[in-house]
Design a protein around this motif. Structure first.
Motif, short mmCIF file in Angstrom:
data_model
loop_
_atom_site.label_atom_id
_atom_site.label_comp_id
_atom_site.label_asym_id
_atom_site.label_seq_id
_atom_site.Cartn_x
_atom_site.Cartn_y
_atom_site.Cartn_z
N GLY A 31 -8.38 6.24 -0.97
CA GLY A 31 -7.68 7.12 -1.91
C GLY A 31 -6.21 6.82 -2.06
N ASN A 32 -5.73 5.81 -1.34
CA ASN A 32 -4.35 5.37 -1.51
C ASN A 32 -4.28 4.37 -2.66
N SER A 33 -3.12 3.74 -2.83
CA SER A 33 -2.95 2.80 -3.93
C SER A 33 -2.34 1.48 -3.45
N GLU A 76 -6.59 1.67 -6.98
CA GLU A 76 -6.99 2.62 -5.94
C GLU A 76 -7.71 1.87 -4.82
N THR A 77 -7.38 2.23 -3.58
CA THR A 77 -8.05 1.64 -2.42
C THR A 77 -9.17 2.58 -1.98
N ASN A 110 0.85 -1.18 0.00
CA ASN A 110 0.00 0.00 0.00
C ASN A 110 0.89 1.23 0.00
N ASN A 120 -3.27 3.04 -14.16
CA ASN A 120 -3.30 1.73 -13.53
C ASN A 120 -2.23 0.72 -13.95
N LYS A 142 -0.40 7.30 -1.63
CA LYS A 142 -0.51 8.27 -2.73
C LYS A 142 -1.62 7.79 -3.66
N SER A 143 -2.16 8.71 -4.44
CA SER A 143 -3.20 8.34 -5.39
C SER A 143 -2.60 7.49 -6.52
N PRO A 144 -3.44 6.72 -7.23
CA PRO A 144 -2.92 5.96 -8.37
C PRO A 144 -2.21 6.85 -9.39
N GLN A 145 -2.72 8.06 -9.62
CA GLN A 145 -2.09 8.96 -10.59
C GLN A 145 -0.69 9.36 -10.14
#
Length: 131
Positions: A92-94, A88-89, A9, A67, A12-15
């Protein structure tokens, strides 16, 4: 031969994770401690070597923001790919995990399975603090 890293985990965001991985120079911060060489060869390509191993050149082969990033062997005798999967979780994390896929003869597969498994595990485990 297909190998999977554990899922980690990243807060940070996926982007943000995708942007980090899309910039090949950032892979230097993910490399194991026994790296003996790292060189960016262009916007989409880098070379690295681990102590006691031959140099490997990886280049971006496919990108699906935010992704998936696929790196593949650039030249050489071995054909393989390293796939970064970003999900994305709920918070809002990844969640990130790496997949390694290559077509090797059984003897070669037996010799490289352990080192490659450790390599992708190190890359993914270094992500939370590097990104």
């Amino acid at each position: 031969m297909n190998l999977e890293s554990p899922k980690v985990n990243v807060s940070k965001s996926p982007q943000e994770v995708f942007s980090f991985l899309a910039d090949v120079k950032n892979f230097e911060s993910l490399m194991p401690e026994n790296i003996s060489k790292f060189e960016v060869l262009g916007n989409d390509k880098f070379l690295f070597a681990l102590k006691g191993m031959p140099e490997i050149i990886l280049e971006k082969k496919e990108v699906i923001p935010p992704n998936k990033i696929v790196l593949g062997a650039a030249g050489g005798k071995l054909d393989f790919s390293l796939i970064g999967n970003i999900v994305e979780t709920a918070d809002g994390n990844s969640d990130v995990h790496l997949s390694f896929s290559g077509d090797f003869n059984p003897m070669m597969a037996m010799m490289i399975k352990g080192p490659i498994t450790n390599f992708i595990k190190t890359l993914v485990n270094n992500m939370p603090k590097a990104i």
